[in-house]
Design an enzyme around this catalytic site. Structure first.
Site, short mmCIF file in Angstrom:
data_model
loop_
_atom_site.label_atom_id
_atom_site.label_comp_id
_atom_site.label_asym_id
_atom_site.label_seq_id
_atom_site.Cartn_x
_atom_site.Cartn_y
_atom_site.Cartn_z
N TYR A 1 0.84 -1.19 0.00
CA TYR A 1 0.00 0.00 0.00
C TYR A 1 0.88 1.25 0.00
O TYR A 1 1.22 1.81 1.04
CB TYR A 1 -0.94 0.01 1.21
N PRO B 1 -14.55 -7.74 2.84
CA PRO B 1 -15.60 -8.37 3.64
C PRO B 1 -17.00 -7.95 3.23
O PRO B 1 -17.99 -8.56 3.65
CB PRO B 1 -15.29 -7.92 5.07
#
Length: 280
Positions: free
Chosen positions: A57, A204
């Protein structure tokens, strides 16, 4: 049945089961970075004790953002990072790289960026197919022996890869793609549940799809909640080893996500949602 609110990663590292994924936090320009810092701090204010980041990231920029927002870290906060992806010096492209020297260098750099003496949970971002699994996991085991890693996790692995890794070292966590509408890795989750391994589903929430599912929308209306909250509540109730790490760059969305930890699905509602498997 009461849904547990905490989980002991590796059997001894207690965290709240609903975490925060930092991947979507922008690290620049200044105004966006300031907001990202505010979102991160708000997550901790709301009681989040598990924050997930990775070298990938921003090449460490995301880790540095978390340090700016949270260091010195509050007691009980776990910042977990991932290694095993590197940028090519010639092309600048990111690629899997699990060579021992690379993993060791990335762990050393993460210790410096995160300002810690030990990474309490370090995850292998992906298994590099060009490097023997035993070399990759073995290097992390050596780093754990040296005291630089507390617990070892894997990401995007199969049941077989998990089993082979566990022959080499204890595995404390697995981070695979998984949500209410995408249960491809159900066998991996089952293996984790059987072994008491934390399962951190990335993505999720099925982006853009939840509100379009009539059944999810109906349950959300019944509970006075949002489809996102219903999805996260389903995950928390599906297995006690599941630790969702939803990510966002907006405080309002963060607060919505965290509130899902208090949402309870009735057995009949859960059964209706269970039947959605494979319908994405």
């Amino acid at each position: 049945m009461t849904t547990p609110t905490t989980f002991d990663i590796g059997g001894d590292l207690t965290v709240g089961r609903l975490g925060f994924g930092a991947m979507h936090l922008p690290t620049e320009p200044a105004a966006d970075r300031e907001n990202a810092v505010a979102v991160t701090r708000r997550a901790v204010e709301l009681g989040v004790t598990l924050i997930d980041t990775a070298f990938l990231y921003g090449g460490g920029a995301n880790e540095e953002l978390l340090v700016e927002a949270l260091y010195p870290y509050p007691e009980g906060l776990l910042v977990t990072t991932k290694v095993g992806v590197a940028r090519s010096a010639s092309s600048g492209e990111w690629r899997l790289d699990g060579r021992p020297a690379v993993l060791r260098a990335q762990v050393e750099a993460a210790l410096v960026r995160l300002r810690v003496e030990r990474l309490e949970l370090l995850q292998l971002h992906r298994v590099d197919p060009d490097t023997p699994l035993a070399d990759q996991v073995g290097t992390l085991r050596e780093l754990r022996t040296e005291g630089k890693i507390g617990r070892i996790g894997l990401s995007e692995v199969t049941v077989d890869e998990l089993a082979r890794a566990r022959e080499i070292v204890d595995i404390a966590s697995v981070q695979n793609r998984y949500n209410l509408l995408d249960r491809e890795h159900e066998p991996v989750l089952a293996a984790c549940a059987a072994a008491g391994i934390a399962f951190l589903p990335w993505r999720p929430v099925a982006w853009g799809a939840l509100g379009e599912r009539a059944e999810i929308a109906a349950v959300a209306v019944e509970l006075g909640a949002t489809p996102t909250q219903v999805s996260l509540a389903w995950l928390l109730g599906h297995s006690p080893v599941v630790l969702p790490i939803p990510g966002t760059a907006r405080i309002a969305h963060l607060e919505e996500n965290v509130a899902a930890a208090g949402l309870r699905l009735a057995p009949a509602q859960r059964e209706r949602l269970d039947r959605l498997a494979g319908q994405e």
